[in-house]
Design an enzyme around this catalytic site. Structure first.
Site, PDB file in Angstrom:
ATOM      1  N   THR A  14      13.531  -1.818   0.349  1.00  0.00           N
ATOM      2  CA  THR A  14      12.844  -1.602   1.617  1.00  0.00           C
ATOM      3  C   THR A  14      11.340  -1.395   1.466  1.00  0.00           C
ATOM      4  O   THR A  14      10.881  -0.835   0.462  1.00  0.00           O
ATOM      5  CB  THR A  14      13.432  -0.365   2.332  1.00  0.00           C
ATOM      6  N   GLU A  42       9.811   0.784   2.911  1.00  0.00           N
ATOM      7  CA  GLU A  42       9.570   2.231   2.871  1.00  0.00           C
ATOM      8  C   GLU A  42       9.183   2.687   1.459  1.00  0.00           C
ATOM      9  O   GLU A  42       8.527   3.712   1.296  1.00  0.00           O
ATOM     10  CB  GLU A  42      10.831   2.984   3.311  1.00  0.00           C
ATOM     11  N   TYR A  51      14.828   9.287   1.741  1.00  0.00           N
ATOM     12  CA  TYR A  51      15.394   7.928   1.858  1.00  0.00           C
ATOM     13  C   TYR A  51      14.623   6.958   0.965  1.00  0.00           C
ATOM     14  O   TYR A  51      15.219   6.199   0.185  1.00  0.00           O
ATOM     15  CB  TYR A  51      15.335   7.460   3.320  1.00  0.00           C
ATOM     16  N   LYS A  57      15.931   4.885  -2.292  1.00  0.00           N
ATOM     17  CA  LYS A  57      15.875   3.413  -2.350  1.00  0.00           C
ATOM     18  C   LYS A  57      15.053   2.952  -3.550  1.00  0.00           C
ATOM     19  O   LYS A  57      15.334   1.901  -4.141  1.00  0.00           O
ATOM     20  CB  LYS A  57      15.268   2.864  -1.055  1.00  0.00           C
TER      21      LYS A  57
END
Ligand code: NAP
Ligand code: GDD
Length: 355
Positions: A131, A133, A154, A158
């Site tokens: 991601t 992110e 999160y 990831k």
């Protein structure tokens, strides 16, 4: 017939990927979590009872990324050619409330799956849902060369999953790839992500069911694309000669405020009359500005998005207005009809997870 195993098949991306792979002749096996009520609203329209014989090319299996045994059993039983690891606790705000669980499922869950592949010695191609992110507060535009700077449990989970995927590729020769996908949305987007929260609210306001919309940080900028186009890249990545990591995004970025303007504006409303700020929706650390540099996707995979920000808002607005039984301006529907003739149809887009 090729066999694919999808974790997270009941999610937004899992449902579109299933449709794509079925259209390509695959047999699709999906992992779902056991829950006390049905959690398959996004794939119910594809499901065929296996007792009906040959037509049932999608099969569902109970399992969980927190349970190594379920993963090992499933891979041994299915013997997939391709695994798409889309399952995750995928909500950034929620990851601050449930950091340990998020680390376990989103981070360690990927390791469990890769380790199952390695132990079984499965000859399989593996896709990891990485991601944007992970870039966190790295300056835009972000490409495959940009260092990661995760800003949430999160994103940290990831990033761990991303590196362990690369480690299993380098260390054990597994054909393992990560797609570093920027935000992608659709009428099937979960209702608590900001785009869907907005389009649903506009429709509910028009239907007289809601008076205000409570929001968090309106200044964050995201590179928003259309989910069905992104799942196509997942598949293309696994068909490539060499395993690699790749950034997927549109190369355009807009603020949450601009999304509000566009969505309310589509039905001639002014968002400032309806939106209120609730600090509850702010995050302890925010990712301010995501903007993809999708150059590698263009040159290596020949990928170019067909749907951009303004189109995306119209597609999502039409779908949520339709769910409320309201008149639909129809610009989004027209766009889809013009630009897509293949595997996903307008009527399959509209999914209410409320039912
Ligand atoms: P989503 O709609 O939230 O779907 C997540 C899926 O994971 C659901 O099927 C969910 O099952 C499943 N899941 C959650 N916890 C699980 C567990 N412990 N074991 C097994 N399954 C579990 O996410 P999405 O938007 O489709 O995104 C797909 C993947 O791409 C996710 O990994 C996400 O983090 C990543 N990603 C998404 C975007 C984006 O903009 N959408 C961008 C980059 C990366 P239930 O239905 O039972 O909850
Ligand atoms: N969810 C939400 N709700 N976000 C809000 C709100 C609100 O009421 N108000 C403002 N925002 C802001 C968030 O602070 C964030 O900056 C932005 O809107 C987008 O939030 P989300 O839609 O929740 O998505 P995300 O960018 O945090 O994460 C999504 O995209 C990632 C890829 O960059 C998720 O799909 C992740 O799983 C994915 O990895």
């Amino acid at each position: 017939m090729k066999k694919a195993l999808i974790t997270g098949i009941s999610g937004q991306d899992g449902s579109y990927l299933t449709e794509l792979l079925l259209s390509k002749g695959y047999q699709v096996h999906g992992m779902i979590r056991r829950s006390s009520t049905f959690n398959t609203g996004r794939i119910d329209h594809i499901y065929r009872d296996p007792h009906n014989g040959k037509k049932a090319r999608m099969r569902l299996h109970y399992g969980d990324l927190a349970s190594s045994d379920s993963l090992q059993n499933m891979i041994s039983e299915v013997e997939p050619d391709e695994i798409y690891n889309l399952a995750a606790q995928s909500h950034v705000r929620v990851s601050f409330d449930m950091p340990e669980y998020t680390g376990d499922v989103t981070g360690l869950g990927t390791l469990r799956l890769l380790e199952a592949v390695r132990r079984i010695g499965a000859d399989v191609r593996f896709y990891q849902a990485s991601t944007s992110e992970m870039f966190g507060d790295a300056l835009p535009p972000q490409s495959e060369m940009t260092p990661f700077a995760p800003q949430s449990p999160y994103a940290a989970a990831k990033t761990y999953a991303h590196w362990v995927t690369k480690n299993y590729r380098d260390g054990y020769g597994i054909f393992a790839c990560s797609g570093i996908l920027f935000n992608h949305e659709s009428p099937r987007r979960g209702e608590t992500f900001v785009t869907r929260k907005i389009t649903r609210a506009v429709a509910a306001i028009l239907a007289g069911k809601q008076t205000h919309l409570y929001m968090g940080n309106l200044d964050a900028k995201r590179d928003w694309g259309y989910a069905p186009e992104y799942v196509e890249v997942m598949w293309r990545l696994l068909q490539h000669d060499e395993p690699m990591d790749i950034v997927i995004g549109t190369g355009e970025s807009y603020s949450v405020r601009e999304f509000l303007e566009e969505a309310f504006g589509y039905v001639a409303l002014d968002y400032r009359d309806y939106v209120k700020i609730d600090k509850h929706y702010f995050r302890p650390t925010e990712v301010d500005y995501l903007l993809a540099d999708p150059g590698k996707a263009r040159t290596v995979l020949g990928w170019e998005p067909k749907i951009r920000f303004h189109d995306l808002v119209r597609i999502m607005m039409d779908a949520d207005l339709e769910l409320q039984g309201l008149d639909v301006p129809g610009e989004g529907k027209r766009l889809l009809a013009e630009r897509f003739d293949g595997w996903h149809r307008w009527e399959d887009q509209v999914v209410s997870m409320d039912k």
